[in-house]
Write an enzyme that holds these catalytic residues in place. Sequence first.
Site, mmCIF file in Angstrom:
data_model
loop_
_atom_site.group_PDB
_atom_site.id
_atom_site.type_symbol
_atom_site.label_atom_id
_atom_site.label_comp_id
_atom_site.label_asym_id
_atom_site.label_seq_id
_atom_site.Cartn_x
_atom_site.Cartn_y
_atom_site.Cartn_z
ATOM 1 C CD GLU A 31 -0.264 -1.388 3.136
ATOM 2 O OE1 GLU A 31 -0.092 -2.348 2.349
ATOM 3 O OE2 GLU A 31 -0.332 -1.520 4.377
ATOM 4 C CG ASN A 32 4.998 1.001 0.704
ATOM 5 O OD1 ASN A 32 4.438 -0.086 0.624
ATOM 6 N ND2 ASN A 32 6.311 1.122 0.547
#
Lengths: 229, 232
Positions: free
Chosen positions: B65-66
């Site tokens: 998700e980064n």
Amino acid sequence: MTTTYDSVDEAVAGIEDGSTVLVGGFGLAGMPFDLIDGLIRQGASDLTIVSNNAGNGEVGLAALLKAGRVRKVICSFPRQADSYVFDELYRSGKVELEVVPQGNLAERMRAAGAGIGGFYSPTAVGTPLADGKEQRRIDGRDYLLEFPIKGDYALVSAYRADPMGNLVYRKTARNFGPVMATAATTTIVQVSERVPLGSLDPEAVVTPSIFVDRVVQVDARSYSVQGAR
Amino acid sequence: MTTPATTETPSVIEHLDRGPLSMNEVAGVIARDMPAGAYANLGIGHPTKVADHLTADRGVVLHTENGMLGMGPKAVGDQVDPDLTNAGKVPVTELPGAAYFHHADSFAMMRGGHLDVCVLGAYQVSVHGDLANWHTGGAGDIPAVGGAMDLAIGAKQVFVMMTLFTKTGEPKIVAECSYPLTGVGCVSRVYSDHAVIEVGPDGARLLETWGAPAAELAERLGLARSDQQTHR
């Protein structure tokens, strides 16, 4: 109009006490270390900082916190193995904390940058972070009303800038940079490389120059990564 | 027009020739059940182990998700690049066909229902699929949510990977979570050392067990499932 500066101190000049400052980075990746160090030297205080984390070790955001310049932190994940500077300030009541789910944090800044006055998000429905928020059912699903987060300033680290201020980033250091660049009145960017006009592929520009106000080139800095072995 | 009075009860698979699974073996079971070609997010902690069991021919694309799709294995030696980490901030590598994107796009991939599976750790899961995995609620515990709430409600299927019992032997599958919730009714399956358990609107149902018969585990968990067929 983007202005390129020769020094970090010039690039961060004028940040007022009490400003809301969006600070890029996810952990240390994409953290604008030089701009933060410049902000510490510049002296602005009583700041509200919006960032994913609340500092690692004693560098970057942790150094700004340690210098006592921060009144409030809005972030998704303050608690980390090496967030002891924040932990101590929070536990002694010297800094306020607003915890925002990571996707809502990003989207609230995206909304600010896109001129959206609010939006309904399904994230956090039925949890303690829903307290005090308007809930609405749309097409059979529950959502919470979320408001934009607008910055007075954004401090962003990118990889390359051309003289116009168009930006490209590097790998997962991109993270919040492109969103924060849109969401602040004044966006200040540190880059590793300045490249000639025309050398960035227009198809591959990530942040167009219209979102960028100030650029300064900084030396590459080596930093260790949390979890690296 | 009549409908049958009873529907066929799916059977539970019992592995009684061995003890409970190690968490590494649980990761292998999750990898086995991961749909081919899925876009999947593996949460911080135990779930990252699932990647070690996914072979390339499965075509599973990992999302972090980064800001990356096509995440490769953990970086070692010269591969370590501080600009390339996973959501746990551990250095990773990129695979051919990888893509980078900013945070708003990354979370649009979840919230918008584009991600097929996410695997998360948990403190507790309710029989109806409520998830508690972000905060113990203890005094002096600094709240930190990260992407947990976005992931919980975003993926098409949420798998939880956890030990079935606490260190003191309390079930972590519960009627109602006592810890603060991360998401409501969002978990579809729990993968644990003792069993794979489906949870949802109809309650919990044992699908597969290791080291103990389903009836015994159902008893320990307080689940009323005496009607389940078993084969050994």
